[in-house]
Design a protein around this motif. Structure first.
Motif, PDB file in Angstrom:
ATOM      1  N   PHE A  79     -33.443  90.922  13.395  1.00 13.26           N
ATOM      2  CA  PHE A  79     -32.901  89.956  14.107  1.00 13.26           C
ATOM      3  C   PHE A  79     -32.284  88.806  12.753  1.00 13.26           C
ATOM      4  N   VAL A  80     -33.389  88.318  12.104  1.00  9.31           N
ATOM      5  CA  VAL A  80     -33.146  87.295  11.084  1.00  9.31           C
ATOM      6  C   VAL A  80     -32.089  87.885   9.967  1.00  9.31           C
ATOM      7  N   LEU A  81     -32.195  88.939   9.812  1.00 11.22           N
ATOM      8  CA  LEU A  81     -31.369  89.515   8.532  1.00 11.22           C
ATOM      9  C   LEU A  81     -30.035  89.787   9.273  1.00 11.22           C
ATOM     10  N   GLN A  82     -29.769  90.066  10.400  1.00  7.54           N
ATOM     11  CA  GLN A  82     -28.355  90.338  10.811  1.00  7.54           C
ATOM     12  C   GLN A  82     -27.987  88.878  11.156  1.00  7.54           C
ATOM     13  N   ARG A  83     -28.709  88.105  11.557  1.00 11.49           N
ATOM     14  CA  ARG A  83     -27.926  86.924  11.967  1.00 11.49           C
ATOM     15  C   ARG A  83     -27.566  85.987  10.910  1.00 11.49           C
ATOM     16  N   SER A  84     -28.210  85.995   9.780  1.00 10.70           N
ATOM     17  CA  SER A  84     -28.129  85.204   8.792  1.00 10.70           C
ATOM     18  C   SER A  84     -27.366  85.954   7.592  1.00 10.70           C
ATOM     19  N   ARG A  85     -27.156  87.175   7.773  1.00  7.96           N
ATOM     20  CA  ARG A  85     -26.518  88.000   6.536  1.00  7.96           C
ATOM     21  C   ARG A  85     -27.132  88.117   5.473  1.00  7.96           C
ATOM     22  N   PHE A  86     -28.619  88.163   5.846  1.00  6.12           N
ATOM     23  CA  PHE A  86     -29.518  88.084   4.342  1.00  6.12           C
ATOM     24  C   PHE A  86     -29.484  89.625   3.766  1.00  6.12           C
ATOM     25  N   ASP A 103     -17.782  69.130   5.115  1.00  6.17           N
ATOM     26  CA  ASP A 103     -16.653  69.013   5.889  1.00  6.17           C
ATOM     27  C   ASP A 103     -16.540  67.728   6.690  1.00  6.17           C
ATOM     28  N   ALA A 104     -15.497  66.995   6.243  1.00  5.67           N
ATOM     29  CA  ALA A 104     -15.615  65.487   6.819  1.00  5.67           C
ATOM     30  C   ALA A 104     -15.376  65.404   8.449  1.00  5.67           C
ATOM     31  N   ALA A 105     -14.781  66.551   8.637  1.00  3.55           N
ATOM     32  CA  ALA A 105     -14.104  66.651  10.183  1.00  3.55           C
ATOM     33  C   ALA A 105     -15.704  66.718  11.108  1.00  3.55           C
ATOM     34  N   PRO A 106     -15.692  66.068  12.120  1.00  5.30           N
ATOM     35  CA  PRO A 106     -16.820  66.221  12.910  1.00  5.30           C
ATOM     36  C   PRO A 106     -17.031  67.736  13.394  1.00  5.30           C
ATOM     37  N   SER A 107     -18.304  68.138  13.447  1.00  3.62           N
ATOM     38  CA  SER A 107     -18.461  69.329  13.793  1.00  3.62           C
ATOM     39  C   SER A 107     -18.355  69.646  15.460  1.00  3.62           C
ATOM     40  N   ARG A 108     -17.821  70.755  15.665  1.00  4.06           N
ATOM     41  CA  ARG A 108     -17.797  71.105  17.066  1.00  4.06           C
ATOM     42  C   ARG A 108     -19.202  71.506  17.992  1.00  4.06           C
ATOM     43  N   ARG A 109     -19.251  71.104  19.137  1.00  2.00           N
ATOM     44  CA  ARG A 109     -20.617  71.187  19.606  1.00  2.00           C
ATOM     45  C   ARG A 109     -20.899  72.616  19.856  1.00  2.00           C
ATOM     46  N   ILE A 110     -21.893  73.254  19.665  1.00  2.00           N
ATOM     47  CA  ILE A 110     -22.083  74.679  20.102  1.00  2.00           C
ATOM     48  C   ILE A 110     -23.323  74.821  21.000  1.00  2.00           C
ATOM     49  N   ALA A 111     -23.052  75.541  21.881  1.00  2.67           N
ATOM     50  CA  ALA A 111     -24.037  75.565  22.934  1.00  2.67           C
ATOM     51  C   ALA A 111     -25.192  76.417  22.263  1.00  2.67           C
ATOM     52  N   PRO A 112     -26.617  76.138  22.760  1.00  2.00           N
ATOM     53  CA  PRO A 112     -27.637  76.576  21.835  1.00  2.00           C
ATOM     54  C   PRO A 112     -27.731  78.093  21.993  1.00  2.00           C
ATOM     55  N   LEU A 113     -27.452  78.829  23.299  1.00  2.00           N
ATOM     56  CA  LEU A 113     -27.522  80.155  23.107  1.00  2.00           C
ATOM     57  C   LEU A 113     -26.316  80.951  22.005  1.00  2.00           C
ATOM     58  N   ALA A 167     -25.325  79.434  19.615  1.00  2.00           N
ATOM     59  CA  ALA A 167     -25.688  79.269  18.150  1.00  2.00           C
ATOM     60  C   ALA A 167     -26.687  80.511  17.617  1.00  2.00           C
ATOM     61  N   VAL A 168     -27.475  80.564  18.630  1.00  2.00           N
ATOM     62  CA  VAL A 168     -28.708  81.507  18.170  1.00  2.00           C
ATOM     63  C   VAL A 168     -28.060  82.914  18.175  1.00  2.00           C
ATOM     64  N   PHE A 169     -27.142  83.446  19.163  1.00  2.00           N
ATOM     65  CA  PHE A 169     -26.877  84.769  19.378  1.00  2.00           C
ATOM     66  C   PHE A 169     -25.542  85.155  19.011  1.00  2.00           C
ATOM     67  N   VAL A 170     -24.682  84.342  18.811  1.00  2.00           N
ATOM     68  CA  VAL A 170     -23.182  84.592  18.454  1.00  2.00           C
ATOM     69  C   VAL A 170     -22.954  83.921  16.967  1.00  2.00           C
ATOM     70  N   GLU A 171     -22.951  82.736  16.698  1.00  2.00           N
ATOM     71  CA  GLU A 171     -22.685  82.236  15.561  1.00  2.00           C
ATOM     72  C   GLU A 171     -23.574  82.631  14.497  1.00  2.00           C
ATOM     73  N   ARG A 172     -22.941  82.773  13.088  1.00  2.00           N
ATOM     74  CA  ARG A 172     -23.547  83.051  12.006  1.00  2.00           C
ATOM     75  C   ARG A 172     -24.376  82.148  11.581  1.00  2.00           C
ATOM     76  N   ALA A 175     -29.071  95.084  18.392  1.00  2.00           N
ATOM     77  CA  ALA A 175     -29.118  94.301  19.795  1.00  2.00           C
ATOM     78  C   ALA A 175     -28.174  92.971  19.225  1.00  2.00           C
ATOM     79  N   ALA A 176     -28.666  92.457  18.018  1.00  2.00           N
ATOM     80  CA  ALA A 176     -27.997  91.046  17.498  1.00  2.00           C
ATOM     81  C   ALA A 176     -26.405  91.434  17.175  1.00  2.00           C
ATOM     82  N   ALA A 177     -26.447  92.661  16.728  1.00  2.00           N
ATOM     83  CA  ALA A 177     -24.869  92.710  16.319  1.00  2.00           C
ATOM     84  C   ALA A 177     -24.006  93.029  17.700  1.00  2.00           C
ATOM     85  N   LEU A 178     -24.481  93.603  18.805  1.00  2.00           N
ATOM     86  CA  LEU A 178     -23.921  93.734  19.821  1.00  2.00           C
ATOM     87  C   LEU A 178     -23.654  92.403  20.435  1.00  2.00           C
TER      88      LEU A 178
END
Length: 387
Positions: free
Chosen positions: A43-50, A209-219, A221-226, A308-311
């Motif tokens: 899960f960690v390898l896939q989510r962080s592209r390690f 990035d000087a622009a304010p970062s967009r807020r991302i829902a916790p779930l 951030a964990v399961f979809v965003e890199r 599972a992480a990729a899906l």
């Protein structure tokens, strides 16, 4: 709920159920832990592209140091964790004993050759063995061929082992830094080297990035965003420590090598005796009689969790392989397998787990690996054989 999220959840529940089922058998608690750690690692390898190859290529092509800094973060976190564990298990490191199961191998020219071959295999196939396993969960068309090539490379390594062992490996020193420097000295030296490698990389960091970062829902951030690579690196270091404490050092080649050795022995392809091999530490390649082994379920958990992480992230993209992908996978895998067998592990076992344990062999293998990767990648591009 979209089908991909439901499928990912089903896989996650299945892994949990399998781990609970194994934990219910007193003789299989180690298997349950191995499955759990494998799933977390995947899960960690896939989510962080390690992926060592991808992160190093980012540095070469775009001068983006974030991936390389993630690798250094993993090594720093794991080195601190290992120092705590080893200090409790073996309070006096100055004797002749080595810590149990730690990946501490012989240091010599054959180790450097193995690391260079492994790095060349990464450049040709597009990943190391661990990354091919998590990309198998993503539907990579190259990964199956690379893993088949890896098994064949192990057989080739068994065939050349006796010659190399008698010529050099048998007399190569096994250097464990805490034995010579103590735990504090080894820890300070390792962290100082990692810091020295990190300082020039920090100068290449892109501006924030000087622009304010967009807020991302916790779930999300964990399961979809890199994940940022530094976070993946810290997680890998922590997992490496916990896995060593409860099961054994991280490694992904023991099962592949053991099954390849078993198949080759069954076909009467191996020498009658592999001199000294089973006495060395590292990713053991002993012939396996059991159907389920700790490293086998670790790999199963890694692949299943990466799927599972990729899906969940919408990154499961299976494709039919091209002829070029198949050839590069097989050829690169052959070098990966030979290098991993001869070097007693790969980028996970010999490099990560080795350096975390204070083994000089981890540094030698790692330096040769990155040198072989860089030289092969640049030469392949000049010849228009690699992208």
């Amino acid at each position: 709920m979209p089908l991909r999220f439901a499928s990912a959840a089903l896989i996650g529940v299945s892994i949990l159920a399998a781990a609970l089922n194994l934990s219910g058998d007193p003789g299989s608690s180690r298997l349950a832990l191995s499955l759990t750690f494998g799933a977390l690692f995947g899960f960690v390898l896939q989510r962080s592209r390690f992926c060592f190859f991808c992160l190093w290529r980012d540095l070469i092509d775009r001068r983006d140091p974030r991936g390389a800094l993630g690798i250094l973060a993993a090594l720093a976190a794991g080195t601190v964790g290992y120092a705590v564990v080893l200090g409790a298990w073996l309070p006096d490191p100055s004797g002749v004993r080595l810590p149990p199961d730690a990946h501490i191998g012989p240091v010599g020219p054959i180790l450097a050759l193995a690391g260079a071959a492994f790095g060349a295999g990464m450049a040709i196939s597009g990943s190391c063995i661990g990354a091919h396993l998590y990309r198998l969960g993503e539907g990579s068309p190259t990964a199956p061929f690379a893993l088949v090539g890896t098994a064949l490379g192990f057989v080739l390594g068994f065939l050349t082992w006796n010659t190399l062992y008698l010529a050099s490996i048998s007399e190569a020193p096994v250097i464990w830094l805490p034995r010579h420097l103590g735990y504090a000295g080894s820890l300070v030296l390792t962290l100082a080297v990692l810091a020295a490698l990190a300082v020039p990389l920090l100068r290449w960091l892109p501006p924030a990035d000087a622009a304010p970062s967009r807020r991302i829902a916790p779930l999300r951030a964990v399961f979809v965003e890199r994940w940022p690579t530094w976070l993946g690196g810290l997680a890998v270091g922590a997992l490496g420590t916990l896995a060593y404490l409860r099961v054994g050092p991280l490694g992904v080649t023991a099962e592949i090598g053991g099954r390849a050795r078993q198949a080759a022995a069954g076909l009467d392809l191996l020498p009658a005796r592999l001199e000294g091999l089973d006495g060395f530490r590292g990713c053991a390649t002993a012939i396996r009689d059991a159907i389920l082994t700790p490293n086998g379920v670790f790999i199963a958990g890694l692949v299943a969790a990466s799927l599972a992480a990729a899906l969940a992230a919408g990154e499961f993209r299976p494709a039919l392989p091209t002829r070029g992908q198949a050839v590069r996978g097989l050829v690169g895998g052959l070098l990966l397998g030979w290098g991993a067998m001869t070097g007693l592990g790969c980028s996970v076992g010999t490099l990560l787990s080795g350096i975390m344990a204070g083994a000089a062999s981890g540094w030698v293998f790692g330096a040769a690996m990155f040198a072989g990767l860089t030289a092969t990648l640049l030469a392949g591009r000049r010849l228009k054989l690699l992208a």
